[in-house]
Every structure is written in structure tokens, then in C-alpha cells.
Design a protein around this motif. Sequence first.
Motif, PDB file in Angstrom:
ATOM      1  N   SER A  64      42.225  52.611  52.528  1.00 52.95           N
ATOM      2  CA  SER A  64      41.287  53.722  52.716  1.00 52.95           C
ATOM      3  C   SER A  64      41.157  54.117  54.189  1.00 52.95           C
ATOM      4  CB  SER A  64      39.910  53.347  52.163  1.00 52.95           C
ATOM      5  OG  SER A  64      39.396  52.202  52.831  1.00 52.95           O
ATOM      6  N   GLN A  65      41.516  53.196  55.101  1.00 51.28           N
ATOM      7  CA  GLN A  65      41.400  53.487  56.528  1.00 51.28           C
ATOM      8  C   GLN A  65      42.507  54.415  57.031  1.00 51.28           C
ATOM      9  OE1 GLN A  65      40.747  49.080  57.536  1.00 51.28           O
ATOM     10  NE2 GLN A  65      39.527  50.101  59.106  1.00 51.28           N
ATOM     11  N   VAL A  66      43.526  54.637  56.205  1.00 48.76           N
ATOM     12  CA  VAL A  66      44.559  55.607  56.579  1.00 48.76           C
ATOM     13  C   VAL A  66      43.921  56.986  56.757  1.00 48.76           C
ATOM     14  CG1 VAL A  66      46.673  56.784  55.844  1.00 48.76           C
ATOM     15  CG2 VAL A  66      46.408  54.326  55.439  1.00 48.76           C
ATOM     16  N   GLU A  67      42.971  57.321  55.878  1.00 46.73           N
ATOM     17  CA  GLU A  67      42.291  58.613  55.983  1.00 46.73           C
ATOM     18  C   GLU A  67      41.520  58.712  57.297  1.00 46.73           C
ATOM     19  OE1 GLU A  67      39.000  61.430  53.669  1.00 46.73           O
ATOM     20  OE2 GLU A  67      39.655  59.537  52.769  1.00 46.73           O
ATOM     21  N   THR A  68      40.872  57.604  57.701  1.00 43.99           N
ATOM     22  CA  THR A  68      40.150  57.600  58.978  1.00 43.99           C
ATOM     23  C   THR A  68      41.117  57.834  60.129  1.00 43.99           C
ATOM     24  OG1 THR A  68      38.564  56.012  58.073  1.00 43.99           O
ATOM     25  CG2 THR A  68      38.583  56.290  60.460  1.00 43.99           C
ATOM     26  N   LYS A  82      43.535  61.504  64.359  1.00 41.05           N
ATOM     27  CA  LYS A  82      44.673  62.252  64.905  1.00 41.05           C
ATOM     28  C   LYS A  82      44.426  63.761  64.854  1.00 41.05           C
ATOM     29  CE  LYS A  82      47.845  60.714  66.322  1.00 41.05           C
ATOM     30  NZ  LYS A  82      48.109  60.236  67.701  1.00 41.05           N
ATOM     31  N   THR A  83      43.831  64.236  63.759  1.00 38.38           N
ATOM     32  CA  THR A  83      43.559  65.669  63.636  1.00 38.38           C
ATOM     33  C   THR A  83      42.553  66.118  64.690  1.00 38.38           C
ATOM     34  OG1 THR A  83      43.968  65.548  61.252  1.00 38.38           O
ATOM     35  CG2 THR A  83      42.821  67.496  62.059  1.00 38.38           C
ATOM     36  N   LEU A  84      41.524  65.306  64.916  1.00 36.53           N
ATOM     37  CA  LEU A  84      40.523  65.634  65.935  1.00 36.53           C
ATOM     38  C   LEU A  84      41.133  65.605  67.338  1.00 36.53           C
ATOM     39  CD1 LEU A  84      37.478  63.677  64.472  1.00 36.53           C
ATOM     40  CD2 LEU A  84      37.567  66.150  64.860  1.00 36.53           C
ATOM     41  N   GLN A 126      30.202  67.969  58.355  1.00 39.91           N
ATOM     42  CA  GLN A 126      30.889  69.236  58.093  1.00 39.91           C
ATOM     43  C   GLN A 126      32.276  69.231  58.738  1.00 39.91           C
ATOM     44  OE1 GLN A 126      28.109  72.127  59.608  1.00 39.91           O
ATOM     45  NE2 GLN A 126      27.118  72.431  57.623  1.00 39.91           N
ATOM     46  N   ILE A 127      32.349  68.700  59.965  1.00 38.35           N
ATOM     47  CA  ILE A 127      33.639  68.611  60.665  1.00 38.35           C
ATOM     48  C   ILE A 127      34.599  67.714  59.884  1.00 38.35           C
ATOM     49  CG2 ILE A 127      34.794  67.769  62.753  1.00 38.35           C
ATOM     50  CD1 ILE A 127      32.268  68.563  64.313  1.00 38.35           C
ATOM     51  N   LEU A 128      34.102  66.546  59.444  1.00 39.87           N
ATOM     52  CA  LEU A 128      34.950  65.605  58.707  1.00 39.87           C
ATOM     53  C   LEU A 128      35.393  66.178  57.366  1.00 39.87           C
ATOM     54  CD1 LEU A 128      33.119  62.211  59.431  1.00 39.87           C
ATOM     55  CD2 LEU A 128      35.224  63.069  60.460  1.00 39.87           C
ATOM     56  N   ASP A 129      34.513  66.933  56.709  1.00 39.54           N
ATOM     57  CA  ASP A 129      34.878  67.563  55.432  1.00 39.54           C
ATOM     58  C   ASP A 129      35.993  68.580  55.631  1.00 39.54           C
ATOM     59  OD1 ASP A 129      33.042  66.064  54.066  1.00 39.54           O
ATOM     60  OD2 ASP A 129      31.492  67.632  54.019  1.00 39.54           O
ATOM     61  N   MET A 130      35.907  69.343  56.730  1.00 38.78           N
ATOM     62  CA  MET A 130      36.947  70.330  57.031  1.00 38.78           C
ATOM     63  C   MET A 130      38.285  69.634  57.296  1.00 38.78           C
ATOM     64  SD  MET A 130      34.769  72.906  59.504  1.00 38.78           S
ATOM     65  CE  MET A 130      36.209  73.865  59.983  1.00 38.78           C
ATOM     66  N   ASN A 137      43.750  67.856  55.665  1.00 43.74           N
ATOM     67  CA  ASN A 137      44.714  66.777  55.414  1.00 43.74           C
ATOM     68  C   ASN A 137      45.138  66.720  53.951  1.00 43.74           C
ATOM     69  OD1 ASN A 137      44.933  65.829  58.061  1.00 43.74           O
ATOM     70  ND2 ASN A 137      43.118  64.526  57.866  1.00 43.74           N
ATOM     71  N   ASP A 138      44.216  67.056  53.038  1.00 49.80           N
ATOM     72  CA  ASP A 138      44.565  67.097  51.611  1.00 49.80           C
ATOM     73  C   ASP A 138      45.622  68.166  51.347  1.00 49.80           C
ATOM     74  OD1 ASP A 138      42.907  65.048  50.896  1.00 49.80           O
ATOM     75  OD2 ASP A 138      41.247  66.334  50.244  1.00 49.80           O
ATOM     76  N   ARG A 139      45.476  69.312  52.015  1.00 42.32           N
ATOM     77  CA  ARG A 139      46.460  70.384  51.841  1.00 42.32           C
ATOM     78  C   ARG A 139      47.831  69.960  52.369  1.00 42.32           C
ATOM     79  NH1 ARG A 139      43.345  76.081  53.293  1.00 42.32           N
ATOM     80  NH2 ARG A 139      41.562  75.775  51.900  1.00 42.32           N
TER      81      ARG A 139
END
Length: 389
Positions: free
Chosen positions: A44-48, A53-55, A80-84, A89-91
Motif C-alpha cells: 500500500s506504500q507504493v501509492e504513498t 513523486k507527483t508532488l 483535496q490535493i492527495l485526492d487529485m 495516478n489512477d488514470r
Amino acid sequence: MYQIKEFSYLCKTTIKTLRHYEKVGVLLPKEINSLTGYRFYEESQVETFQQIKTLQEAGFTLKEIKDILYSTKESQLNQQILDMISDYNDRLKKLQELKDSLREETKIELIPNSNFIMIGKYKRLKSRDDYDKEFAKIDKKIGIYRNVSKKALECYTPGYQEENFLCFIGRAVKDDYKEIHNVAALTSRMKQVGLDILIDDRPPTMLHIHTKGSVSDAYQKLIQYAEQNQIQLRGSFKEVYNDNDLDIYIEAYDLTKENPDQTKFETDLKKKLASTEPQYDKELIGKWKLLGEQLEPTKFYNPEKSQFIPDTELKEIEFRPNGTTNFSNITWRDKYMIIKEGEYDIYCSIGVMKRKRKRYLTVLLNTEKSASRPIRLFYKKEKSKGEIL
């Protein structure tokens, strides 16, 4: 859970980056074994990691990212930032899955050892971009064996690497070809042109992936498959190329099935230790200082060169004549260092290797995490008064 080496493949980043993220507090391991220094992460930490990296790509500093991830201040805005980011990343993930579906299906399986003999040269590559150039130099010397072999690379540096890594470059030849059954003659012939022969330790089984995808994606899928199916990975990865196809092999063991040889070995070892007087080899007695982790095959390993040093409490080990050590939960006897971890006794093979009149201690370090990959540590003996090393 994943060791930091395996987790780096999932994130497609280096161990150095993960350690830096840990140091600044943006991505901490879920668990650290203080004795061995092993760091463990959850999938699950891969998403973190992807959020970090995106930020960073958006221009945020690591300090700002830490505040966004963990600060309670302005928590609604941070969420809100994390949801965006998650949506973004899902896309990307869906686009990658679509891209993968257009390729031939990837196949992963546990197979009998493919028995490759490697012909080539031990190198340190500054970049993966240099691989083709270095391979071309080596391939000119291989001669007739080009017809019964495939372009190959064996990686030794731990974790995901694109730059500055140790490897063996050359060709992988299946040893069922009659032409190379005389390995001694082949070794002599290749030595004359400045090439080495590398023969694996003949493990009974290997985990194998066949794909037309990228190297980084192949590693990611291989590591995930091993974790999900309780397969223990050992040793180094072998990459074998054939036009647009990629095959990766690594020594592996199915932990859901009993290994008769391993069970017999453990049973016999316990019986032997219980029924015999302890032996304390004088060569092992004394204080030993950690030089580093052995990554490459022993024939190429130089203990005196700068080495990769894992973060472990075992920086120094003292084997005492009565079987105790400088650690309260570690004893030793015969050719084993015995680590007490809870209700488990972990047996780690130890021995002395001699190189150029110098003696080195080798320790095959295991842990109670059975799916973790053991590592081999090298130590240099600390000279005591009046002792000649």
C-alpha cells in the motif's frame, strides 16, 4: 511485506532514494529489524511513494510534501490535493494497463533451473544506456557460441538501478548443448580472449517471467508475484534478451510446499548439534568488523574495495571461546551463528575465506521473515595484541 530491495523494484526507484525519504520523514518503513537492518514496506506504500513523486514533479519540496501527507493543519486542503494526485495516478495506471493489454500476455511461473552458463565480462555500468555498447565489445570475442546463446545481463547491485550498478554482461548458453559440455575447455578458450565463464549454483527451481514489456515493469510484476504466492527469492536476477522478448530468471523457492532437502538438512543439523559436543574453531574466535555485503559472485568479489554496507547492528561481531558473542541473543558453535528471535532459532552459516594471505569471515544472514532474501556479509578480523593476521 517487502524488503527495501524488493520495494525499490515496485516503486521503480533506488534504495538510496528510499533511504533519503526515510531520513526526511516522508516515507517510513512499516517495520525495521534492528539486528539485521532489514527494512520492510507494505504494498500500500507504493501509492504513498507515487504521491511523493507527483508532488515533487509539481514543484513541492520534501518538507512541504511531508506537511501535506502528515500535517493536521489545513487537513481539508491537503486531502483535496492527495485526492487529485490519486485520481491522476489512477488514470496513468489505467493507461499502462491498456498499453500492456496490447502486448502479448506476460507469463510468470516457477520452473526447474534453466541451467544457463554465462560467457562474458564482469563490469560496472554507469548507465543502462551503455549496455548495448559494452555488449558489442564482448560479443565480438564470443565467436561460435553466438549461435547457441542469447544476449544476457546479470545484475548484482541490490534494488532497482538505472545507473552505476555491478553486472555480468555477455551471453547465456544453455548447458545442454554438446559443444560446451567440456566446461574446462570452454573456460580455457574464453580466458584466452579475456572473457569469464559464470556457472550458477544449480538451484533446483527459478522464478521466470517472459514478457514483451519493459524491464522495470517485468521486475515489478515478478516481485509482486513472489510476494503474493509466498515465493522466496535468492541471489541475483538474470535478464535474457531475444529480439523484442525479455526473460528474467532468479533462484526461488515455493514456501507453501515442503522442501524435502531443506527439511532433512534442518532435522539432521538439529540432531547433530544436540548429540555432539560444540566445536569452537580457533580461526573464528576474535573480533570481526563488517566490510560490507557481497553482491557479486565470490570469484569477482574483492573484500578490500568499497562495499555496500547494510544498516545493521552487526557492524562488529565477537566470537568468544565459550560460544557466546557480544550480543545477548546470539551464540555460535561449529560453523553456525545462532540468532534467537522470539521462539525461533535462526541458523546462519559462518566460515573463514582466505584471499591473498588475509582471512575474512563470511556470514549468510537469515531472519525470521522466511520470505526475505538472505544476504552474505563479509568481515575483516580486528588484530589483537601479539596476533599475526
